[in-house]
Design a protein around this motif. Structure first.
Motif, PDB file in Angstrom:
ATOM      1  N   SER A  11       3.047   0.097 -11.798  1.00 51.88           N
ATOM      2  CA  SER A  11       2.799  -1.031 -10.911  1.00 51.88           C
ATOM      3  C   SER A  11       1.649  -1.855 -11.478  1.00 51.88           C
ATOM      4  O   SER A  11       0.678  -1.295 -11.975  1.00 51.88           O
ATOM      5  CB  SER A  11       2.438  -0.519  -9.511  1.00 51.88           C
ATOM      6  OG  SER A  11       2.219  -1.593  -8.630  1.00 51.88           O
TER       7      SER A  11
ATOM      8  N   SER B  68      -0.695  -5.469 -10.454  1.00 56.35           N
ATOM      9  CA  SER B  68      -0.928  -6.529  -9.471  1.00 56.35           C
ATOM     10  C   SER B  68      -1.959  -7.500 -10.016  1.00 56.35           C
ATOM     11  O   SER B  68      -2.733  -7.174 -10.914  1.00 56.35           O
ATOM     12  CB  SER B  68      -1.379  -5.954  -8.125  1.00 56.35           C
ATOM     13  OG  SER B  68      -2.629  -5.341  -8.246  1.00 56.35           O
TER      14      SER B  68
ATOM     15  N   HIS C   2       8.967 -10.010  -0.050  1.00 57.77           N
ATOM     16  CA  HIS C   2       9.244  -9.086  -1.145  1.00 57.77           C
ATOM     17  C   HIS C   2      10.747  -8.944  -1.345  1.00 57.77           C
ATOM     18  O   HIS C   2      11.532  -9.194  -0.432  1.00 57.77           O
ATOM     19  CB  HIS C   2       8.609  -7.711  -0.920  1.00 57.77           C
ATOM     20  CG  HIS C   2       9.136  -6.935   0.235  1.00 57.77           C
ATOM     21  ND1 HIS C   2      10.294  -6.203   0.188  1.00 57.77           N
ATOM     22  CD2 HIS C   2       8.661  -6.791   1.495  1.00 57.77           C
ATOM     23  CE1 HIS C   2      10.502  -5.631   1.354  1.00 57.77           C
ATOM     24  NE2 HIS C   2       9.528  -5.982   2.178  1.00 57.77           N
TER      25      HIS C   2
ATOM     26  N   GLU D 197      -2.065 -12.055  -3.680  1.00 59.44           N
ATOM     27  CA  GLU D 197      -1.913 -10.928  -4.587  1.00 59.44           C
ATOM     28  C   GLU D 197      -0.425 -10.733  -4.814  1.00 59.44           C
ATOM     29  O   GLU D 197       0.353 -10.662  -3.857  1.00 59.44           O
ATOM     30  CB  GLU D 197      -2.514  -9.649  -4.012  1.00 59.44           C
ATOM     31  CG  GLU D 197      -2.338  -8.468  -4.951  1.00 59.44           C
ATOM     32  CD  GLU D 197      -2.853  -7.157  -4.391  1.00 59.44           C
ATOM     33  OE1 GLU D 197      -2.947  -6.209  -5.180  1.00 59.44           O
ATOM     34  OE2 GLU D 197      -3.137  -7.075  -3.187  1.00 59.44           O
TER      35      GLU D 197
ATOM     36  N   GLN E 298       2.309  -8.188  -6.578  1.00 60.14           N
ATOM     37  CA  GLN E 298       2.479  -6.838  -7.105  1.00 60.14           C
ATOM     38  C   GLN E 298       3.900  -6.714  -7.631  1.00 60.14           C
ATOM     39  O   GLN E 298       4.861  -7.058  -6.945  1.00 60.14           O
ATOM     40  CB  GLN E 298       2.244  -5.806  -6.007  1.00 60.14           C
ATOM     41  CG  GLN E 298       2.429  -4.380  -6.476  1.00 60.14           C
ATOM     42  CD  GLN E 298       2.338  -3.395  -5.328  1.00 60.14           C
ATOM     43  OE1 GLN E 298       2.794  -3.669  -4.228  1.00 60.14           O
ATOM     44  NE2 GLN E 298       1.747  -2.250  -5.595  1.00 60.14           N
ATOM     45  N   TRP E 299       4.014  -6.220  -8.861  1.00 58.87           N
ATOM     46  CA  TRP E 299       5.317  -5.985  -9.484  1.00 58.87           C
ATOM     47  C   TRP E 299       5.348  -4.513  -9.855  1.00 58.87           C
ATOM     48  O   TRP E 299       4.504  -4.045 -10.629  1.00 58.87           O
ATOM     49  CB  TRP E 299       5.457  -6.866 -10.710  1.00 58.87           C
ATOM     50  CG  TRP E 299       6.853  -7.075 -11.216  1.00 58.87           C
ATOM     51  CD1 TRP E 299       7.986  -6.417 -10.836  1.00 58.87           C
ATOM     52  CD2 TRP E 299       7.252  -8.007 -12.214  1.00 58.87           C
ATOM     53  NE1 TRP E 299       9.067  -6.897 -11.537  1.00 58.87           N
ATOM     54  CE2 TRP E 299       8.634  -7.888 -12.393  1.00 58.87           C
ATOM     55  CE3 TRP E 299       6.566  -8.948 -12.975  1.00 58.87           C
ATOM     56  CZ2 TRP E 299       9.351  -8.652 -13.295  1.00 58.87           C
ATOM     57  CZ3 TRP E 299       7.274  -9.716 -13.873  1.00 58.87           C
ATOM     58  CH2 TRP E 299       8.653  -9.573 -14.029  1.00 58.87           C
ATOM     59  N   SER E 300       6.272  -3.778  -9.300  1.00 50.05           N
ATOM     60  CA  SER E 300       6.326  -2.338  -9.519  1.00 50.05           C
ATOM     61  C   SER E 300       7.751  -1.913  -9.823  1.00 50.05           C
ATOM     62  O   SER E 300       8.706  -2.629  -9.507  1.00 50.05           O
ATOM     63  CB  SER E 300       5.806  -1.592  -8.289  1.00 50.05           C
ATOM     64  OG  SER E 300       6.608  -1.890  -7.158  1.00 50.05           O
TER      65      SER E 300
END
Length: 139
Positions: free
Chosen positions: A5, A7, A69, A101, A103-105
């Motif tokens: 992950s 961010s 998301h 923020e 976040q790419w996970s």
């Protein structure tokens, strides 16, 4: 199953960021290493090409406009993984209405590579992607 992950705080409101990244077929708008995306199946599948002409096919598996998301699975790609599912999320930053923020996970099973090699690969892809998003928003 392996996972990673990344961010980053970016210089735009969560609404503006989501307007840019929230479209499943919008990667070429902010991700230079994906210059082409073609939607099919009513927008639930995207066929991407990277600059080398390699094809990546992904299916949207979850989408939440209100919480900003979406998640997708890889159907076809030149990556040494299977069972890949990734999520992009946009969050508000408390006390910073002008920032978000992102976040790419992802989680995946290494296939033909070590877990560390695959974690490093996707950590790099996500970090480079969020750097590109930041540059697009700051520009």
């Amino acid at each position: 199953m392996a996972s990673t992950s990344v961010s980053r705080i970016v210089p735009a409101t969560p609404e503006k960021v989501w307007a840019l990244v929230g479209g499943f077929d919008a990667l070429p708008d902010w991700l230079p290493y994906i210059p082409e995306s073609v939607a099919s199946e009513g927008g639930r599948v995207r066929s991407l090409k990277n600059p080398e002409g390699e094809v990546i096919v992904e299916r949207l598996v979850d989408f939440n406009e209100t919480e900003r998301h979406y998640s997708y699975a890889i159907l076809q790609a030149p990556f040494p993984v299977d069972g890949y599912v990734s999520t992009i999320r946009v969050h508000a930053v408390p006390g910073r209405p002008d920032a978000a923020e992102v976040q790419w996970s992802g989680r995946f099973n290494p296939k033909g590579a070590t877990e560390q090699q695959v974690v490093d690969l996707f950590t790099g892809i996500y970090a480079d992607g969020l750097d590109a998003l930041n540059a697009t928003l700051a520009g």
